[in-house]
Design an enzyme around this catalytic site. Structure first.
Site, PDB file in Angstrom:
ATOM      1  N   GLU A 204       0.806  -1.221   0.000  1.00  0.00           N
ATOM      2  CA  GLU A 204       0.000   0.000   0.000  1.00  0.00           C
ATOM      3  C   GLU A 204       0.845   1.281   0.000  1.00  0.00           C
ATOM      4  OE1 GLU A 204      -3.333   0.185   2.553  1.00  0.00           O
ATOM      5  OE2 GLU A 204      -4.057  -1.763   1.909  1.00  0.00           O
ATOM      6  N   GLU A 393      -5.354  -8.615   0.155  1.00  0.00           N
ATOM      7  CA  GLU A 393      -6.100  -8.341   1.395  1.00  0.00           C
ATOM      8  C   GLU A 393      -7.583  -8.122   1.089  1.00  0.00           C
ATOM      9  OE1 GLU A 393      -4.662  -5.155   3.917  1.00  0.00           O
ATOM     10  OE2 GLU A 393      -2.586  -5.768   3.577  1.00  0.00           O
TER      11      GLU A 393
HETATM   12  C1  GCO Z   1      -4.177  -1.838   5.132  1.00  0.00           C
HETATM   13  C2  GCO Z   1      -3.127  -2.625   5.730  1.00  0.00           C
HETATM   14  C3  GCO Z   1      -3.530  -3.544   6.872  1.00  0.00           C
HETATM   15  C4  GCO Z   1      -4.749  -3.104   7.674  1.00  0.00           C
HETATM   16  C5  GCO Z   1      -6.022  -3.674   7.089  1.00  0.00           C
HETATM   17  C6  GCO Z   1      -7.251  -3.173   7.857  1.00  0.00           C
HETATM   18  O1  GCO Z   1      -4.668  -2.253   4.075  1.00  0.00           O
HETATM   19  O2  GCO Z   1      -4.470  -0.767   5.654  1.00  0.00           O
HETATM   20  O3  GCO Z   1      -2.477  -3.416   4.757  1.00  0.00           O
HETATM   21  O4  GCO Z   1      -2.372  -3.537   7.653  1.00  0.00           O
HETATM   22  O5  GCO Z   1      -4.624  -3.582   9.001  1.00  0.00           O
HETATM   23  O6  GCO Z   1      -6.167  -3.258   5.769  1.00  0.00           O
HETATM   24  O7  GCO Z   1      -7.293  -1.773   7.795  1.00  0.00           O
END
Ligand code: GCO
Length: 487
Positions: A204, A393
């Site tokens: 990200e 994710e």
């Molecule tokens: C993100 C991160 C994760 C977060 C998850 C929930 O996408 O912000 O990769 O570390 O914990 O997405 O917000």
């Protein structure tokens, strides 16, 4: 009093008095009766099912075996930065419970695990002499995963920059950080890629830059003017490219590498050709600072025009590095970021305002629209001819109330996951090249500035006792994996 406001215990008493069945204390097991419904909602054969975590959010042991401090260690200890006043010094204590946690993955039936490597464990000062004990933890974890039939997918940077680099170079404000990031990746890939065959460079870019250097929500908590922020963004994208080249040069031949990006998900207001095309154009423009430049080798004209004098300073060589060929694209997909409609303006799209009543999950930012999981990978495949995509994710926070038997009936998380996975299966059935899915997250963990208030795990963690307990969503995920189709 609205019926729904009855407490579960109150309802259980009524149910018992009426002789109605109460909830089973034991986990729900897959029904044994034959199911004669069509099985056409299957994912492709060989689809990879995994879970995802990150080092800082689960490991704890922040000063153990030579680990140096990261910017998040420092940030979490600044009073007022974390909603519940917590920190990740212990978190899920995964550093000491990795073997137990691998068994949780195995019990789900997952065949892959996406974790991140803590740069400050391998290089406590960010550069210089490596720390063998830091590497040893990941050696053990990788061997344990492989011994249990689980493929390790390692993210090299999930925001835990060594604090020493923040102090020495100003973090990602400096190009030097991108350079030493590549050195760290070269070292890690050189020692782990004989077994870690899939590497994500940066998790990200968009969030770490915008929230860490623009809005000041995340570490290092800066609020830079636009020009400096654009230069930080460029350095992170450059770090990705240099890391790709480091894996190619120092990793075992055939090691696959790519980013894990939270794509700005641009959804057509509804599925009409003109709006779909508008959403594709919007996706290209709204991801111009990362995915587009990584996959096209240039900043878009609109991106540069809108930045004007604040545009990043870069060379043609920089762009070639950023666009180093990748083997796959990791997409973190949670929510619809923008709804696009066709417009006869220069941009070719307009963004529809999101109503304040638009539904969201337990986190206010987490608006729920399952079609984001259909359109995001589809846009990426059509815009950039990407041949391999992983959903790196997807998941949601939930209130996760615990009942009298210690069970968490997270029906809201199951609803969210079922509907997003249904849309993902729709995409794969149409030939969108999604190879696998990593559920966020295996465990409740340290949710950055939300601390432990927002739980995303399919296993509940009691942070006082470190006991892990499968939630209903773990049963759901196990059944989905078993049938390779949405349960
Ligand atoms: C993100 C991160 C994760 C977060 C998850 C929930 O996408 O912000 O990769 O570390 O914990 O997405 O917000």
């Amino acid at each position: 009093m609205h019926f729904n406001s009855l407490s579960r215990r109150h309802f259980a008493r009524i149910a018992a008095a009426l002789g109605l069945p109460t909830l089973p204390a034991e986990p729900l097991r897959a029904a044994s009766h034959r199911d004669d419904r069509p099985t056409d909602r299957r994912f492709p054969d060989g689809f990879i099912w995994g879970t995802a975590t990150s080092a800082f959010q689960i490991e704890g042991a922040v000063s153990e075996d030579g680990r140096g401090p990261s910017i998040w260690d420092r940030y979490a200890h600044i009073p007022g930065k974390i909603a519940d006043g917590s920190d990740a010094d212990v978190a899920c204590d995964h550093y000491h419970r990795d073997t137990e946690d691998v068994q949780l993955m195995k019990a789900l039936g997952t065949t892959a695990y996406r974790f991140s490597i803590a740069w400050p464990r391998l290089f406590p000062d960010g550069l210089g002499a490596p720390n063998p004990k830091g590497l040893a933890f990941y050696d053990r974890l990788v061997d344990e995963l492989l011994a249990n039939g689980i493929a390790p997918f390692a993210t090299m940077y999930h925001w835990d920059l060594p604090q020493a680099l923040q102090e020495r170079f100003g973090g990602w404000r400096s190009r030097d950080t991108a350079e030493v990031f590549a050195d760290y990746v070269a070292y890690a890939a050189g020692r782990l890629s004989d077994r870690v065959r899939h590497i994500f460079t940066v998790n990200e870019c968009a969030r770490l830059v915008q929230l860490g250097y623009g809005l000041g929500y995340d570490a290092p908590g800066l609020t830079l003017p636009q020009g400096e922020l654009n230069q930080v963004r460029h350095h992170v994208a450059l770090g990705h490219g240099l890391a790709v080249q480091a894996v190619r040069a120092h990793g075992r031949p055939g090691t696959k590498v790519g980013p894990a990006e939270n794509i700005v998900a641009c959804i057509p207001a509804f599925d009409a050709p003109a709006h779909v095309r508008a959403a594709e154009i919007a996706t290209r423009e709204l991801n111009a600072g990362y995915l587009t430049v990584m996959l096209e080798g240039n900043y878009t004209d609109a991106f540069l025009a809108s930045a004007g004098a604040d545009a990043p300073k870069y060379t043609a060589e920089d762009l070639a590095i950023i666009a180093s060929p990748i083997d796959f694209l990791g997409l973190n997909v949670y929510k619809p970021d923008q709804y696009a409609v066709a417009a006869d303006n220069e941009a070719g799209f307009a963004l529809a305002p999101l109503p304040t009543s638009f539904p969201h999950m337990y986190s206010d930012w987490l608006r729920v629209a399952p079609e984001a999981m259909y359109w995001s990978p589809r846009h990426a495949a059509r815009l950039w001819n990407v041949k391999s995509i992983y959903i790196t994710e997807n998941g949601t926070s939930a209130t996760d109330e615990v009942d009298a038997d210690g069970r968490v009936w997270d029906l809201d998380r199951v609803m969210y996951l079922r509907n997003y996975l249904t849309q993902l299966q729709r995409a794969t059935a149409e030939g969108v090249p999604v190879q696998g899915y990593f559920l966020w997250s295996l465990l409740d963990n340290f949710e950055w500035q939300d601390g432990f208030e927002k739980r995303y795990g399919i296993h509940r963690v009691d942070f006082k006792t470190q006991v892990r307990t499968p939630k209903l969503s773990a049963d759901f995920y196990r059944e989905t994996i078993r049938r390779n189709g949405v349960a």
